[in-house]
Structures are given as C-alpha cells and as structure tokens.
Motif scaffolding. Structure first.
Motif, PDB file in Angstrom:
ATOM      1  N   GLN A  58       2.603   7.772   2.561  1.00 24.28           N
ATOM      2  CA  GLN A  58       2.136   6.740   3.412  1.00 24.28           C
ATOM      3  C   GLN A  58       2.519   5.331   2.656  1.00 24.28           C
ATOM      4  O   GLN A  58       2.374   5.266   1.327  1.00 24.28           O
ATOM      5  CB  GLN A  58       0.602   6.477   3.428  1.00 24.28           C
ATOM      6  CG  GLN A  58      -0.053   5.476   4.261  1.00 24.28           C
ATOM      7  CD  GLN A  58      -1.409   5.405   4.459  1.00 24.28           C
ATOM      8  OE1 GLN A  58      -2.014   4.720   3.447  1.00 24.28           O
ATOM      9  NE2 GLN A  58      -2.014   6.298   5.373  1.00 24.28           N
ATOM     10  N   GLY A 100       0.750   5.785  -0.820  1.00 21.29           N
ATOM     11  CA  GLY A 100      -0.210   6.892  -1.079  1.00 21.29           C
ATOM     12  C   GLY A 100       0.194   8.143  -0.485  1.00 21.29           C
ATOM     13  O   GLY A 100       1.328   8.350  -0.132  1.00 21.29           O
ATOM     14  N   LYS A 152       0.669  -1.272   0.013  1.00 18.57           N
ATOM     15  CA  LYS A 152       0.098   0.116   0.130  1.00 18.57           C
ATOM     16  C   LYS A 152       0.918   1.245   0.082  1.00 18.57           C
ATOM     17  O   LYS A 152       1.905   1.362   0.733  1.00 18.57           O
ATOM     18  CB  LYS A 152      -0.914   0.036   1.227  1.00 18.57           C
ATOM     19  CG  LYS A 152      -1.907   1.056   1.174  1.00 18.57           C
ATOM     20  CD  LYS A 152      -2.794   1.137   2.469  1.00 18.57           C
ATOM     21  CE  LYS A 152      -4.044   1.980   2.310  1.00 18.57           C
ATOM     22  NZ  LYS A 152      -4.871   1.822   3.304  1.00 18.57           N
ATOM     23  N   SER A 190      -6.059  10.548   2.894  1.00 17.61           N
ATOM     24  CA  SER A 190      -5.273   9.642   2.179  1.00 17.61           C
ATOM     25  C   SER A 190      -5.754   9.375   0.984  1.00 17.61           C
ATOM     26  O   SER A 190      -6.702   8.726   1.105  1.00 17.61           O
ATOM     27  CB  SER A 190      -4.602   8.489   2.915  1.00 17.61           C
ATOM     28  OG  SER A 190      -4.154   8.948   4.098  1.00 17.61           O
ATOM     29  N   ASN A 225      -4.865   6.405  -1.969  1.00 19.53           N
ATOM     30  CA  ASN A 225      -3.886   5.226  -1.912  1.00 19.53           C
ATOM     31  C   ASN A 225      -3.872   4.398  -2.912  1.00 19.53           C
ATOM     32  O   ASN A 225      -5.070   4.111  -3.667  1.00 19.53           O
ATOM     33  CB  ASN A 225      -3.821   4.736  -0.710  1.00 19.53           C
ATOM     34  CG  ASN A 225      -5.221   4.385   0.131  1.00 19.53           C
ATOM     35  OD1 ASN A 225      -5.800   3.754  -0.795  1.00 19.53           O
ATOM     36  ND2 ASN A 225      -5.482   5.025   1.117  1.00 19.53           N
ATOM     37  N   SER A 256       3.777   6.165   7.992  1.00 18.80           N
ATOM     38  CA  SER A 256       2.785   7.546   7.546  1.00 18.80           C
ATOM     39  C   SER A 256       3.210   8.748   8.144  1.00 18.80           C
ATOM     40  O   SER A 256       3.699   8.987   9.149  1.00 18.80           O
ATOM     41  CB  SER A 256       1.215   7.253   8.195  1.00 18.80           C
ATOM     42  OG  SER A 256       0.481   7.942   7.924  1.00 18.80           O
TER      43      SER A 256
END
Length: 213
Positions: free
Chosen positions: A56, A28, A26, A206, A208, A79
């Motif tokens: 992130q 973002g 992940k 966010s 992402n 983050s």
C-alpha cells in the motif's frame, strides 16, 4: 456512522478556524484475504484460503483544529489485495492452487482522534473507503498459468467498505499504525475453476508508516 455523517463532520472541521493540516506519504504492508461462501457445503469445506501479502502506498492529508484532538484524514492510495487458495479435498480438476491479485486505487475518508503525550501521541480513526480496480490476475501454480482478470462493466471494478485503526505518533511527523478494512461489495467475478457460484468481499489488515511534511 454512515458516509453522510462523516461528510457533515468533515465540513464542520473545514469551517473551523486555526486548522492544523499536514500532507504526507503513506506506505505499508497489506495482509489481504477474500471471505468466500459457496453454494455447496462439501466444496466450501475443502476450500482453504490464507493471507496474501501485498503493498500500500500513496498520499495522505490530515487536518484538525489546533485546540482539539478531533480531525479527519483523506488519502489516495495504490493498494494490492487478493487471496491465495489451495486444494485440500483431493478432487482433481475442481479446486486449484494459486492466488488472486487485485490492484486498486483507493480513497479512504476517516475521522481521527489524537491524544498528545508530549513529543509523542496516540491516535485512533474510523471511516469509509471507496476503491477502483485498475488491474488483476489469477495465477494457477499447478499449471503455471496466469489469467488476466476481466471486468465486464465499470461497476465490477468498484469496491467499498469501512475501516478503522490506530497507532503511535512521534514529533507530529512519523506515524506507525495498523488499519483493519472490510469490504461490503461482492468482488467475486473470477470463478477460479469452480463449477459453482461464489461470493467474495475484501478484508485487509494493514501495517503502515506515515511521514508528514
């Protein structure tokens, strides 16, 4: 829904046969902002805070029963959060201009629901998160100085709150989504030059991308 309810539902999902699980990456963009309230109304009226762009990145684990759209996810993320600030009062030496940057290791735990639309799908989620700040700094752009954030106790590094969001999924591999998170912990330990006490909580929007293996 509190953390105990989420944990109970996740435990039930673990016990379900035919669990479909995926691990992914992940990444973002965070639009982070601290919400501040001041003891003196005249000072707070002159304080203007805008969004701070951060990042992130991390690993995410998603699982759900094959015959159900309800599942859960847990992640381990790096983050970056914080806020910018500026002097709009003209009171020299009281309010400065710059930004505050905080770096967290963050673990969100969410319930998810996915609606399949052939090769595509839409999903929504909600849950809680906990974070640990491993570093931070306050930059004064007027004097071009940087002050390292200090943490007198371990508790001062902790952040926690709730989050929710949704997005679009393609081929059960690629997810494009948005997340809104709101902290419940007072993270204000640096006074950024103000002669009054402050209170701050993190709020982050966010955007992402998730790639599932």
């Amino acid at each position: 829904m509190n953390c105990k309810h989420i944990s109970f539902i996740v435990a039930l999902l673990f016990c379900t046969t035919g669990l479909f699980a995926q691990l992914g990456i992940k990444m973002g963009l965070n639009m982070a902002n601290e919400v501040r309230s001041f003891n003196r109304a005249d000072v707070s009226a002159g304080f203007k805070s805008d969004n701070l762009t951060g990042y992130q990145i991390g690993l995410v684990y998603q699982a759900m029963p094959k015959k159900s759209g309800l599942g859960f996810e847990i992640a381990a993320l790096i983050s970056q959060k914080g806020s910018t600030f500026s002097d709009s009062t003209g009171i020299v030496g009281i309010i400065k201009q710059g930004y505050k940057e905080m770096n967290y290791v963050e673990v969100p735990l969410n319930l998810r629901y996915r609606l399949s639309l052939g090769v595509m799908g839409v999903y929504a989620f909600g849950g809680v998160y906990g974070g640990y700040s491993y570093s931070g700094k306050v930059v004064d752009e007027k004097t071009n100085t940087t002050q390292k954030e200090t943490f007198p106790t371990t508790d001062d590094r902790i952040d926690y709150g709730y989050n929710f969001g949704g997005g679009l999924e393609i081929f059960r591999k690629i997810q494009l989504g948005a997340t809104w998170s709101r902290g419940l912990k007072d993270t204000s330990k640096t006074n950024i030059g103000l002669p009054v006490s402050t209170k701050a909580t993190n709020k982050v929007m966010s955007f992402n991308l998730v790639y599932l293996f």
